[in-house]
Scaffold this motif. Structure first.
Motif, PDB file in Angstrom:
ATOM      1  N   LEU A 102       0.824  -1.208   0.000  1.00 34.14           N
ATOM      2  CA  LEU A 102       0.000   0.000   0.000  1.00 34.14           C
ATOM      3  C   LEU A 102       0.862   1.263   0.000  1.00 34.14           C
ATOM      4  O   LEU A 102       0.601   2.224  -0.734  1.00 34.14           O
ATOM      5  N   GLY A 103       1.921   1.267   0.805  1.00 36.68           N
ATOM      6  CA  GLY A 103       2.779   2.436   0.879  1.00 36.68           C
ATOM      7  C   GLY A 103       3.777   2.522  -0.250  1.00 36.68           C
ATOM      8  O   GLY A 103       4.321   3.596  -0.516  1.00 36.68           O
ATOM      9  N   GLY A 104       4.023   1.409  -0.945  1.00 37.57           N
ATOM     10  CA  GLY A 104       5.027   1.374  -2.009  1.00 37.57           C
ATOM     11  C   GLY A 104       6.169   0.482  -1.583  1.00 37.57           C
ATOM     12  O   GLY A 104       7.111   0.952  -0.940  1.00 37.57           O
ATOM     13  N   ILE A 105       6.075  -0.803  -1.882  1.00 34.79           N
ATOM     14  CA  ILE A 105       7.047  -1.749  -1.357  1.00 34.79           C
ATOM     15  C   ILE A 105       8.443  -1.412  -1.877  1.00 34.79           C
ATOM     16  O   ILE A 105       8.641  -1.138  -3.053  1.00 34.79           O
ATOM     17  N   GLY A 106       9.406  -1.403  -0.994  1.00 36.21           N
ATOM     18  CA  GLY A 106      10.745  -0.963  -1.301  1.00 36.21           C
ATOM     19  C   GLY A 106      11.040   0.416  -0.760  1.00 36.21           C
ATOM     20  O   GLY A 106      12.183   0.861  -0.772  1.00 36.21           O
ATOM     21  N   ASN A 107      10.030   1.101  -0.238  1.00 36.40           N
ATOM     22  CA  ASN A 107      10.207   2.442   0.318  1.00 36.40           C
ATOM     23  C   ASN A 107       9.997   2.380   1.827  1.00 36.40           C
ATOM     24  O   ASN A 107       8.904   2.039   2.291  1.00 36.40           O
ATOM     25  N   ILE A 108      11.012   2.694   2.601  1.00 46.88           N
ATOM     26  CA  ILE A 108      10.940   2.511   4.047  1.00 46.88           C
ATOM     27  C   ILE A 108       9.924   3.459   4.685  1.00 46.88           C
ATOM     28  O   ILE A 108       9.261   3.098   5.662  1.00 46.88           O
ATOM     29  N   TYR A 109       9.782   4.653   4.143  1.00 46.55           N
ATOM     30  CA  TYR A 109       8.797   5.586   4.690  1.00 46.55           C
ATOM     31  C   TYR A 109       7.391   5.189   4.255  1.00 46.55           C
ATOM     32  O   TYR A 109       6.429   5.334   5.007  1.00 46.55           O
ATOM     33  N   GLY A 110       7.292   4.677   3.036  1.00 47.55           N
ATOM     34  CA  GLY A 110       6.003   4.205   2.555  1.00 47.55           C
ATOM     35  C   GLY A 110       5.466   3.048   3.376  1.00 47.55           C
ATOM     36  O   GLY A 110       4.253   2.913   3.549  1.00 47.55           O
ATOM     37  N   ALA A 111       6.363   2.205   3.905  1.00 52.96           N
ATOM     38  CA  ALA A 111       5.925   1.083   4.729  1.00 52.96           C
ATOM     39  C   ALA A 111       5.180   1.574   5.969  1.00 52.96           C
ATOM     40  O   ALA A 111       4.121   1.052   6.318  1.00 52.96           O
ATOM     41  N   MET A 112       5.737   2.597   6.628  1.00 54.98           N
ATOM     42  CA  MET A 112       5.072   3.122   7.823  1.00 54.98           C
ATOM     43  C   MET A 112       3.782   3.863   7.453  1.00 54.98           C
ATOM     44  O   MET A 112       2.763   3.726   8.131  1.00 54.98           O
ATOM     45  N   VAL A 113       3.823   4.628   6.374  1.00 58.74           N
ATOM     46  CA  VAL A 113       2.615   5.328   5.927  1.00 58.74           C
ATOM     47  C   VAL A 113       1.524   4.321   5.578  1.00 58.74           C
ATOM     48  O   VAL A 113       0.356   4.472   5.966  1.00 58.74           O
ATOM     49  N   GLY A 114       1.893   3.269   4.851  1.00 59.19           N
ATOM     50  CA  GLY A 114       0.923   2.239   4.510  1.00 59.19           C
ATOM     51  C   GLY A 114       0.353   1.554   5.737  1.00 59.19           C
ATOM     52  O   GLY A 114      -0.842   1.253   5.800  1.00 59.19           O
ATOM     53  N   GLY A 115       1.214   1.310   6.736  1.00 60.11           N
ATOM     54  CA  GLY A 115       0.739   0.698   7.970  1.00 60.11           C
ATOM     55  C   GLY A 115      -0.268   1.573   8.687  1.00 60.11           C
ATOM     56  O   GLY A 115      -1.320   1.094   9.144  1.00 60.11           O
ATOM     57  N   VAL A 116       0.023   2.866   8.781  1.00 58.01           N
ATOM     58  CA  VAL A 116      -0.887   3.783   9.469  1.00 58.01           C
ATOM     59  C   VAL A 116      -2.209   3.899   8.718  1.00 58.01           C
ATOM     60  O   VAL A 116      -3.291   3.868   9.320  1.00 58.01           O
ATOM     61  N   VAL A 117      -2.143   4.009   7.387  1.00 58.83           N
ATOM     62  CA  VAL A 117      -3.376   4.083   6.588  1.00 58.83           C
ATOM     63  C   VAL A 117      -4.196   2.813   6.771  1.00 58.83           C
ATOM     64  O   VAL A 117      -5.429   2.866   6.938  1.00 58.83           O
ATOM     65  N   LEU A 118      -3.539   1.668   6.758  1.00 56.65           N
ATOM     66  CA  LEU A 118      -4.244   0.398   6.916  1.00 56.65           C
ATOM     67  C   LEU A 118      -4.867   0.291   8.302  1.00 56.65           C
ATOM     68  O   LEU A 118      -6.026  -0.128   8.448  1.00 56.65           O
ATOM     69  N   GLY A 119      -4.106   0.678   9.339  1.00 57.47           N
ATOM     70  CA  GLY A 119      -4.644   0.623  10.693  1.00 57.47           C
ATOM     71  C   GLY A 119      -5.845   1.542  10.874  1.00 57.47           C
ATOM     72  O   GLY A 119      -6.854   1.159  11.495  1.00 57.47           O
ATOM     73  N   LEU A 120      -5.769   2.747  10.339  1.00 53.74           N
ATOM     74  CA  LEU A 120      -6.894   3.678  10.430  1.00 53.74           C
ATOM     75  C   LEU A 120      -8.103   3.146   9.668  1.00 53.74           C
ATOM     76  O   LEU A 120      -9.246   3.261  10.142  1.00 53.74           O
ATOM     77  N   ALA A 121      -7.862   2.564   8.501  1.00 54.62           N
ATOM     78  CA  ALA A 121      -8.970   2.012   7.720  1.00 54.62           C
ATOM     79  C   ALA A 121      -9.667   0.896   8.476  1.00 54.62           C
ATOM     80  O   ALA A 121     -10.909   0.825   8.514  1.00 54.62           O
ATOM     81  N   GLU A 122      -8.899   0.008   9.085  1.00 53.79           N
ATOM     82  CA  GLU A 122      -9.494  -1.084   9.867  1.00 53.79           C
ATOM     83  C   GLU A 122     -10.315  -0.546  11.030  1.00 53.79           C
ATOM     84  O   GLU A 122     -11.450  -0.966  11.262  1.00 53.79           O
ATOM     85  N   ALA A 161      -9.745  -3.882   4.869  1.00 56.32           N
ATOM     86  CA  ALA A 161      -8.318  -3.589   4.689  1.00 56.32           C
ATOM     87  C   ALA A 161      -7.878  -3.919   3.266  1.00 56.32           C
ATOM     88  O   ALA A 161      -7.170  -3.126   2.611  1.00 56.32           O
ATOM     89  N   PHE A 162      -8.325  -5.062   2.742  1.00 52.92           N
ATOM     90  CA  PHE A 162      -7.908  -5.453   1.394  1.00 52.92           C
ATOM     91  C   PHE A 162      -8.706  -4.713   0.320  1.00 52.92           C
ATOM     92  O   PHE A 162      -8.201  -4.494  -0.783  1.00 52.92           O
ATOM     93  N   VAL A 163      -9.930  -4.313   0.635  1.00 55.31           N
ATOM     94  CA  VAL A 163     -10.664  -3.441  -0.289  1.00 55.31           C
ATOM     95  C   VAL A 163      -9.913  -2.136  -0.483  1.00 55.31           C
ATOM     96  O   VAL A 163      -9.766  -1.627  -1.604  1.00 55.31           O
ATOM     97  N   LEU A 164      -9.414  -1.569   0.616  1.00 56.17           N
ATOM     98  CA  LEU A 164      -8.634  -0.337   0.522  1.00 56.17           C
ATOM     99  C   LEU A 164      -7.393  -0.555  -0.338  1.00 56.17           C
ATOM    100  O   LEU A 164      -7.052   0.285  -1.192  1.00 56.17           O
ATOM    101  N   LEU A 165      -6.700  -1.674  -0.134  1.00 58.48           N
ATOM    102  CA  LEU A 165      -5.504  -1.965  -0.917  1.00 58.48           C
ATOM    103  C   LEU A 165      -5.833  -2.013  -2.410  1.00 58.48           C
ATOM    104  O   LEU A 165      -5.126  -1.409  -3.238  1.00 58.48           O
TER     105      LEU A 165
END
Length: 309
Positions: free
Chosen positions: A239-259, A285-289
């Motif tokens: 979700l955040g852009g795999i391979g991007n360390i900042y995107g991983a955290m952003v994706g995690g936060v977006v996913l957690g908020l969505a859930e 969560a997967f719909v958002l993805l």
């Protein structure tokens, strides 16, 4: 709407945990283009390592005093398992067709689960994990459990430390170079094997921190927790852009908020009563993805470590 601050806080806490684990996926993928599907089980090993440290300490030890020991043990166990996975499972297959390490990762995941299930005492049922006692802390209208405060502190500290490491240190710059072009990096004198091991170790260390946070939050662990945690963290990384360390955290936060928000509010939308509650949180969560990837296939923040370093 009175519950909104609480739901936002719950989503942020959950997302920070997903983000810490997702960094393990994105560190490895950013350098060797490998999806380490055993990463969730590496986190699970860290959780049992932390529990072992707690059980070995004298009875009556305050959790606040035991926590550093548990954290060191969890991180140490996760790092050892992560380095062992790289050395003995993935390195021999580095030049093999991509399907081979993928299947190996799935097999390694199952093997690690079975090792805990078979050899850790009483692992066939959920094991109680210590939690902080006392009242929760009110913060901006939300009640935060004391164990959750650990995650709210650890996640930004880990991200700041990792950002500094990647951007400012010699090893971090070598990781960027290896991520961009491993063959040229090797020609320039960079030991790419050491860089790859370092990426596995850092990802596993973050997973160990997340493992302690999981135990403190939920109060129990079992040999199956790595599967769903790994799946959610992989989703966050994509979700955040795999391979991007900042995107991983952003994706995690977006996913957690969505859930969190979907669980609390979807059932109150007319005609959507059947699609709310905790039973549907994984679905949303997967719909958002899917929705994000339809609009931005590379994820929210791009693809590679070097893009944002």
């Amino acid at each position: 709407m009175n519950d909104l601050p609480q739901q936002l806080a719950s989503g942020l806490i959950l997302g920070a945990m997903y983000g810490l684990i997702a960094i393990g996926y994105t560190m490895v993928y950013g350098i060797v283009q490998l999806i380490n599907f055993a990463h969730g089980e590496i986190v699970m090993f860290g959780a049992f390592g932390g529990l072992t440290a707690w059980l070995l300490l004298p009875q009556g030890t305050a959790l606040a005093l035991a926590l550093p020991v548990m954290l060191v043990m969890a991180v140490g166990v996760s790092v050892l398992v992560g380095i062992g996975a790289e050395r003995f499972a993935y390195r021999p297959l580095r030049n093999a067709p991509r399907l081979a390490p993928l299947i190996t990762a799935i097999g390694l995941s199952i093997m690690l689960q079975q090792l805990i299930w078979s050899f850790y005492p009483d692992a066939k049922k959920a094991r109680t994990f210590p939690q902080f006692s006392g009242d929760s802390v009110e913060l901006l209208g939300a009640n935060i459990q004391r164990g959750e405060l650990f995650l709210l502190i650890a996640a930004p500290v880990c991200m700041i430390a990792l950002g500094f490491f990647v951007a400012k240190t010699r090893t971090g710059r070598a990781m960027q170079a290896t991520s961009q072009d491993p063959d040229t990096a090797k020609l320039m004198g960079i030991n790419t094997d050491r860089i790859i091991v370092t990426a596995f170790a850092i990802g596993a260390a973050f997973g160990g921190v997340a493992a302690i946070a999981y135990g403190l939050k939920y109060g129990q662990i079992d040999f199956k927790i790595g599967f769903i945690l790994g799946l959610k963290a992989f989703t966050a990384a994509v979700l955040g852009g795999i391979g991007n360390i900042y995107g991983a955290m952003v994706g995690g936060v977006v996913l957690g908020l969505a859930e969190s928000l979907a669980t609390a509010y979807i059932e109150h939308i007319p005609g959507m009563e059947l699609f709310g509650g905790g039973a549907w949180k994984n679905v949303w969560a997967f719909v958002l993805l899917i929705l994000v990837l339809l609009v931005r296939p590379q994820g929210l923040l791009g693809e590679r470590i070097a893009d944002r370093a």
